[in-house]
Each structure stands twice: as C-alpha cells, then as structure tokens.
Write a protein that holds these residues in place. Sequence first.
Motif, PDB file in Angstrom:
ATOM      1  N   THR A   1       0.833  -1.198   0.000  1.00 18.46           N
ATOM      2  CA  THR A   1       0.000   0.000   0.000  1.00 18.46           C
ATOM      3  C   THR A   1       0.865   1.243   0.000  1.00 18.46           C
TER       4      THR A   1
ATOM      5  N   SER B   1      -5.409   6.000   2.531  1.00 15.41           N
ATOM      6  CA  SER B   1      -4.336   5.386   1.767  1.00 15.41           C
ATOM      7  C   SER B   1      -4.857   5.077   0.374  1.00 15.41           C
TER       8      SER B   1
ATOM      9  N   ARG C   1      -5.130   2.222  -1.682  1.00 13.94           N
ATOM     10  CA  ARG C   1      -5.001   0.785  -1.493  1.00 13.94           C
ATOM     11  C   ARG C   1      -4.928   0.081  -2.856  1.00 13.94           C
TER      12      ARG C   1
END
Length: 544
Positions: A149, A537, A539
């Motif tokens: 990630t 984030s 991902r």
Amino acid sequence: MDPVIVVGAGPVGLALSLALAAQGVPSVLLDEGPGKDEPRPARTVVLREDTADLVQRLGCSALRDEGLRWAGWRSVRRKQLVRAVPLGDEESAVPLPSPVHLPQHALTGGLRAAVAAHDLVEMVPFSRIDTLEQDADGVTVHTREPGSTWWRGSFLVGCDGARSTVRKLLDIRFPGRTAVERHAVAALRAELPWPGEAVLHRSPPWRSGGTEVTARPLPDGVWRLDWLLPPRGELVTPDALIIRIRDTLEGWCGETPAYDLLDTGVYTLHHRLARRWRSKRAFLAGDAAHLLGALGTQGVDEGLRDAENLAWKLAQAWHHGASEVLLDSYQAERRAAVAARLRAADQSLPILRGGAGLRTLVQGGARGHDTLLADGHLGCGPLGAPPSYTHSPLSPQHTEAHAPVGTAPGAPVADVRVTAPDGTAVRLRERLGQGHLLVILVAPGTGVWDRRHWLTAGVMPRLVDAVNALPVRAELLVTESYPGATAHTVLLVRPDGHLVAAFSGVRAAELYAAADTARGGGASTAHREGTRTTARSDRTADVN
C-alpha cells in the motif's frame, strides 16, 4: 490535511498517536508486527513521575492494573545497608516520587487498548515500509506485502526501534558505543525481605553475586532480578543462572526460599544518538533516535518524553501551520537532553565500574557512588531527572517583567492544584497535553472566592483580556500558591508542562511576546481552515 504517519507500534509510537489524537490530530500507526506482543515478564520498564502521568492521561490503565509503585529504595554494599529511602512519602525531609514498575508488554497492551478506543488513530498491522518520499506538502511511504500500500501523510515520525527503517531511509547516522553494559535477568515469584521496595546490592558477599545485583518488585509477589555481567565474555548458561538465583536468594533470606521462575534473559545495553532527529517533514523518536539504559537510566522514559514534546508541535503545525523554529525545536530540545543524559552516564561509568583514577571525583566513597546509581534508578540528578529546556529556541529573552519562581524557565512546572474559571479543581498535570498554552495566576485565598465573581475580581479582568489577545489559544487557571511565587504572579506554561516564563502581575505585552516565542513565531506553512481528514491510503497493489 493528511494524517500524521507514525511508524512503529511500541510504547513510543502508541503514545505519540494517542497524544496527537488528544489534540485533534489523526494518525496512521503502521505496525510491522501482528498487533500484539508476546508476554515477557523479565522485560520491564520503570516510569518516572512525569512519564507515568503522561501514560495515564493518554488513557492507559496498565499502570493501575499491572504496575507497582515502589514503597522505598535500599542500597547495600557487601553486608552493610548504605541507604534506605522512603518513596512517595510527602512528609519526609526530601520527598522523592515513587517510580512505577511494570512489564513492557503490559504497558504496550494498555496503550493498544487506548488506541483501539480512539477513532482518530488507524492502526495497521503487518505494515513494514520500504519507500519514503517527501515533498513540500507531505510524506509518502510504501508498505510491502502482504498489504502492499501507498500511504500519504502530512508528517511522519519513525518510532520503529534501534534498527529503524525510517532512519536508514533518511540516511541518518547512528553513532555511539556498543555493549556498554550486560545484564543477566530473571523474573520470579518469591517472598523477599523487602516487600514493595527496590534493592541495589553492590559487591554481594556470595560467590556468584558478581559486582552488582538489583531486585525490583512487581505486583503479585513477582521480582525482576538483574546481575551486572562483565562487558565481554562469561557465557550465561541456564545452569549458571540457576546458581546465581539460588545464591542470591540465600544471601538475602538466609536460605533459598521457594520460588517460581517465570522468565530469564541476557540484555546488552548500547549508547547511541542519531545525528539528526528531523529531516524536512520526517522525525525520529524513541529507540530510533537514541539508545541508553546503563546505570538505571530508562530508554522508554526518554522515548515517552520525545512523544510528549513532539506531539504538541505537530498539532500546532497540523491545525494552524508552524514555523521552522517550532519544528526544529524538537531536535534542539530533545536531542540535547538525551545527549546530556548520555554524557552523564559515560562520565559516571568509569567511576562506578572500576576506574580507580576517577574515584576521587566522587566525594564520600561508597556513599557517593550509591548516590550516582540511585539517581539513575529513581529519576534524580543528571542521570535521571526530567529534562529542562533552558536554552530552547522557544525560550523568551529575560526582561525586567519576569519574576523568579521555584521553577527555572524551561524546567517542568510543579504539579500544584489549579482551578478553572468554571470551578473545576484538578492537578496541573491533568490540564497538559491538550494542545494549548496554560496561563496560571497565583492568587492566595481563592479557595473561598465565590466563583461566579472570579472574572470581575481584582486583576482577573485585565488577565482575561490579555489571554484572549494571545497569538495562540491558552487556558486560564488559578492556583492558591506556587513554589517561590508571590501573589499575582502569572505563569505561562507550554502544553508539555515546561515553564515558558513567570511575570510579576499582569504584563499583557510581555505575556504576548513570550507566547509568540513559545510557538516559534508566525507559521511558515499555509493552513487550510476547516480541513480534517481521517487516515487514508491508496489501497492499490504494487505493480512494480
């Protein structure tokens, strides 16, 4: 703004995330491990009064549930008691606060439980970073498999231990000394002659005692025993350790009592200090920034002080923007404090470990040596006392308006009882860590005031106006007395509990100037009003 990325979920990383959350700052906590720790009874930490208070403010219940406050300290040399000190006894001539002793896995578990209850902290297990990139607006890191990630943060703090990946990616050197001390350690349950008291026995008279052995109590009749080993050699086999345990217990109790051995280990202590603690928007804290632990000093203690010092500065930057002076002050204050601690330990080691040529530097022979060792274990003197940031870039210049009090500028304030205008009466330390300055008026007799009239009585109207006009948010408190202060003294205190300045009376201009200096001057980075995001984030799988 993006959250702060904290790398490493040991006590320091957990405490930092919680301290940021207490000031309204979200964080992503990247944990290399599975999110839990293996119990190791022989691996313990000793928290001094200031760091124990910090941990409790952060919502960690482990100190109450699994920690023990020492009732006293004993120093023994050969067969003679050198010193016996009661701890936590406010009626003694020189009261010493009682340290809290607990297993490190209990401290970490308590902090993890507090993190789990906080929605401003996103904890991500199995997240080892391998890439770190910075730009003018933030930091980007990549975590490798199994959860490949990319993460984006406003700032990043490496709390990832002695082998810090963050430190290596930032190309920061970590010089110092290797194997300063070695200890054989055992955690056992037994009945010893000093329940609740810590004992340091130098030159014990039995064959396998070595030069020094320490016994430190834990709850439920458990003790941690440490034997100082030669710096090199002497392989500690299980049989040799059992002999040490039995000889030591017999030497203290007259015969070997029944005991339950819970855990053992051999710990090697190093002294190291990172060259830099800040690289643009990335910082180091805890063991990633420093290693110490000889002569009773505590690396976890210093790491928690790192977290407390850095948290309010990052909170200021996240909410309002911050000057380079404020962000640089973290390294200026904390690195200097730890460097002084390391110098004190390095200077004391030859005296205490056999440097005959330096023994004359310590007056009183064995008693002088005992005082040095007790300092490290009890949190006193140059080896153990909480740091003072006397020469901080956040310290205002002395003026005639400044008043002398019992606390020097830059030192931690005394934990007096204070009252807020709404009538809430608490300890001063309970108001720390909320991201704002504290202004404290010393006003004897306020305990009998009708609080409905506080804001219109005496100097309060002028002080309220002065506090409202400060360049940063501040909370106004009142106390009956403060060590060394006269009536109507006004104290300005940082969010981490260090005194900025004290003034004789209400000095609005000087108070404003001191508050502006304490925040590092005006912000150099733009602040976007009303921006707050949760941890985020991208991902996406790493396709490289």
